[in-house]
Design a protein around this motif. Structure first.
Motif, mmCIF file in Angstrom:
data_model
loop_
_atom_site.group_PDB
_atom_site.id
_atom_site.type_symbol
_atom_site.label_atom_id
_atom_site.label_comp_id
_atom_site.label_asym_id
_atom_site.label_seq_id
_atom_site.Cartn_x
_atom_site.Cartn_y
_atom_site.Cartn_z
ATOM 1 N N LYS A 145 0.806 -1.113 0.131
ATOM 2 C CA LYS A 145 0.003 -0.088 0.236
ATOM 3 C C LYS A 145 0.814 1.508 0.128
ATOM 4 O O LYS A 145 0.718 2.138 -0.662
ATOM 5 N N GLU A 146 2.007 1.233 0.612
ATOM 6 C CA GLU A 146 2.830 2.436 0.934
ATOM 7 C C GLU A 146 3.580 2.812 -0.353
ATOM 8 O O GLU A 146 3.857 4.175 -0.773
ATOM 9 N N GLN A 147 3.537 1.584 -1.283
ATOM 10 C CA GLN A 147 4.172 1.957 -2.466
ATOM 11 C C GLN A 147 3.153 2.118 -3.692
ATOM 12 O O GLN A 147 3.554 2.000 -4.894
ATOM 13 N N TYR A 168 10.654 0.064 0.711
ATOM 14 C CA TYR A 168 9.537 0.430 1.886
ATOM 15 C C TYR A 168 9.831 1.967 2.402
ATOM 16 O O TYR A 168 9.254 2.544 2.340
ATOM 17 N N ASP A 169 11.186 1.507 3.153
ATOM 18 C CA ASP A 169 11.608 2.688 3.897
ATOM 19 C C ASP A 169 11.992 3.982 3.133
ATOM 20 O O ASP A 169 11.573 5.154 3.756
ATOM 21 N N THR A 170 12.422 3.792 1.786
ATOM 22 C CA THR A 170 12.571 5.027 0.963
ATOM 23 C C THR A 170 11.191 5.620 0.573
ATOM 24 O O THR A 170 11.135 6.822 0.713
ATOM 25 N N TYR A 171 10.251 4.708 0.457
ATOM 26 C CA TYR A 171 8.994 5.259 0.153
ATOM 27 C C TYR A 171 8.387 5.970 1.243
ATOM 28 O O TYR A 171 7.705 7.128 1.104
ATOM 29 N N ARG A 172 8.601 5.409 2.356
ATOM 30 C CA ARG A 172 8.071 6.238 3.660
ATOM 31 C C ARG A 172 8.619 7.427 3.814
ATOM 32 O O ARG A 172 8.114 8.573 4.104
ATOM 33 N N GLU A 173 9.994 7.424 3.664
ATOM 34 C CA GLU A 173 10.656 8.959 3.828
ATOM 35 C C GLU A 173 10.249 9.905 2.659
ATOM 36 O O GLU A 173 10.099 11.047 3.026
ATOM 37 N N LEU A 174 10.425 9.553 1.356
ATOM 38 C CA LEU A 174 9.862 10.361 0.396
ATOM 39 C C LEU A 174 8.303 10.849 0.643
ATOM 40 O O LEU A 174 8.069 12.090 0.089
ATOM 41 N N LYS A 175 7.529 9.932 1.305
ATOM 42 C CA LYS A 175 6.092 10.489 1.408
ATOM 43 C C LYS A 175 5.918 11.211 2.562
ATOM 44 O O LYS A 175 4.668 11.624 2.639
ATOM 45 N N LYS A 176 6.882 11.453 3.653
ATOM 46 C CA LYS A 176 6.515 12.192 4.864
ATOM 47 C C LYS A 176 6.101 13.444 4.561
ATOM 48 O O LYS A 176 5.106 13.949 5.214
ATOM 49 N N ASP A 177 6.316 14.424 3.700
ATOM 50 C CA ASP A 177 5.979 15.869 3.361
ATOM 51 C C ASP A 177 4.957 15.713 2.404
ATOM 52 O O ASP A 177 4.522 16.792 1.909
ATOM 53 N N MET A 178 4.447 14.690 1.720
ATOM 54 C CA MET A 178 3.512 14.687 0.577
ATOM 55 C C MET A 178 1.935 14.581 1.290
ATOM 56 O O MET A 178 1.943 13.987 2.482
ATOM 57 N N PRO A 179 1.148 15.568 0.743
ATOM 58 C CA PRO A 179 -0.283 15.254 1.198
ATOM 59 C C PRO A 179 -0.912 13.890 1.172
ATOM 60 O O PRO A 179 -0.815 13.203 0.114
ATOM 61 N N LYS A 180 -1.444 13.385 2.160
ATOM 62 C CA LYS A 180 -2.000 12.182 1.997
ATOM 63 C C LYS A 180 -3.231 11.853 1.176
ATOM 64 O O LYS A 180 -3.762 12.929 0.996
ATOM 65 N N ARG A 226 -10.416 24.489 -4.494
ATOM 66 C CA ARG A 226 -10.509 23.356 -3.427
ATOM 67 C C ARG A 226 -10.507 22.019 -3.974
ATOM 68 O O ARG A 226 -11.169 21.873 -4.972
ATOM 69 N N GLY A 227 -9.939 20.890 -3.474
ATOM 70 C CA GLY A 227 -10.072 19.536 -3.983
ATOM 71 C C GLY A 227 -9.325 18.453 -3.064
ATOM 72 O O GLY A 227 -9.158 18.885 -1.946
ATOM 73 N N LYS A 228 -9.595 17.331 -3.531
ATOM 74 C CA LYS A 228 -9.018 16.271 -2.524
ATOM 75 C C LYS A 228 -7.926 15.493 -3.413
ATOM 76 O O LYS A 228 -8.150 15.153 -4.576
ATOM 77 N N VAL A 229 -6.957 15.148 -2.584
ATOM 78 C CA VAL A 229 -5.839 14.406 -3.096
ATOM 79 C C VAL A 229 -6.366 13.021 -3.564
ATOM 80 O O VAL A 229 -6.835 12.155 -2.493
ATOM 81 N N ILE A 230 -6.197 12.535 -4.759
ATOM 82 C CA ILE A 230 -6.816 11.168 -5.036
ATOM 83 C C ILE A 230 -5.598 10.308 -5.440
ATOM 84 O O ILE A 230 -5.737 9.053 -5.585
ATOM 85 N N ARG A 231 -4.503 10.770 -5.880
ATOM 86 C CA ARG A 231 -3.367 9.941 -6.304
ATOM 87 C C ARG A 231 -2.127 10.697 -6.018
ATOM 88 O O ARG A 231 -2.185 11.682 -5.961
ATOM 89 N N GLN A 232 -0.978 9.654 -5.836
ATOM 90 C CA GLN A 232 0.271 10.315 -5.368
ATOM 91 C C GLN A 232 1.186 9.825 -6.393
ATOM 92 O O GLN A 232 1.136 8.442 -6.797
ATOM 93 N N ASN A 233 2.333 10.379 -7.007
ATOM 94 C CA ASN A 233 3.171 9.826 -7.691
ATOM 95 C C ASN A 233 4.487 10.241 -6.943
ATOM 96 O O ASN A 233 5.178 11.390 -7.059
#
Length: 265
Positions: A183-185, A209-221, A232-239
């Protein structure tokens, strides 16, 4: 620079690294080494190369010496004993109607012991089978039940990526792998795509896994409401790799927004 050679003791088995000492070895050579199980014969699978402190321990065992022609002949005879023992064991398992699957047979170089690896759903009463094997082989016999991941490690094969299984090539130990890692990736949670040859979650899910967690720390969930210049909107995908998110606007539009580079340090 210190050198090491990669030694393999069984076909398709894990590679162990040894100090080649003063011997000039090349891939395919047979050597004698001391292992936890006693003296053993192995084959050079990786020619001499530089020792890397990131992967090799500070002290690496030295090979004893190149194997003699007679020792290589003994090794070949042992392989024949293993095959004969495997066929006999399969026959006796069938005769005793035991709910177990024989995976592999390992005969020690000095003939002091033979191990039968098997899988089973539960406990198996193999006392009669053990008697048959001891009577036939006349040496110490061990029946060792292994898990399905160890079975894949011993049998080998190719993964979904098309490369040889990690567990059968370089992984020394099995680590816990969870669906959370997939899920994290942002991977598909389709079991057929994230399961290995053993049927369990792929070991490689832990690699990044750890790299993804580190890179996603400051990204909106995912699911978070955000305010961008377009509204205004809602985040539906992350790259994660591209450092971008897709925002579903209140009017139904989807807008991809590039994020700032991750903070250093």
């Amino acid at each position: 620079m210190e050198k090491v050679v990669g030694i393999r003791f069984r076909k398709g088995g894990k590679i162990y690294h040894f100090d080649p000492s003063e011997y000039a070895l090349k891939k395919g050579d047979f050597v004698m080494v001391h292992t936890e199980q006693g003296i053993g014969l192995g084959q050079v699978a990786e020619g001499p190369h530089g020792k890397d402190p990131r992967f090799h321990p500070s002290e690496v065992k030295k090979i004893d010496r190149p194997a003699t022609t007679e020792e290589i002949r003994t090794h070949q005879n042992n392989l024949e004993v293993e095959q004969d023992a495997k066929n006999y064991c399969l026959d006796r398992i069938k005769a005793h109607q035991l709910a177990m699957s024989l995976v592999d047979v390992e005969y020690f170089f000095d003939g002091s012991k033979i191990i039968f690896y098997f899988t089973a759903d539960g406990r198996v009463d193999f006392r009669e089978l053990l008697k048959d094997l001891v009577r036939r082989l006349r040496t110490r016999v061990e029946l060792r039940q292994i898990g399905i991941r160890n079975q894949a490690k011993m049998v080998g094969g190719l993964g979904n990526c098309g490369r040889p299984l990690c567990c059968a090539t370089f992984l020394k130990n099995f680590h816990a792998v969870s669906i959370k890692m997939a899920k994290e990736q942002n991977l598909s949670l389709n079991p057929t795509k994230i399961s290995g040859a053993c049927g369990r979650l792929m070991c490689c899910l832990q690699y990044e896994y750890d790299t993804y967690r580190e890179l996603k720390k400051d990204m909106p969930k995912l699911g978070k409401k955000v305010e961008i210049p377009e509204g205004r909107g809602k985040v539906i995908r992350q790259n994660v790799m591209e450092r971008s998110v897709t925002v579903l606007m209140e009017d139904g539009r989807e807008i991809e927004k590039q994020l700032d580079p991750p903070p250093k340090g």
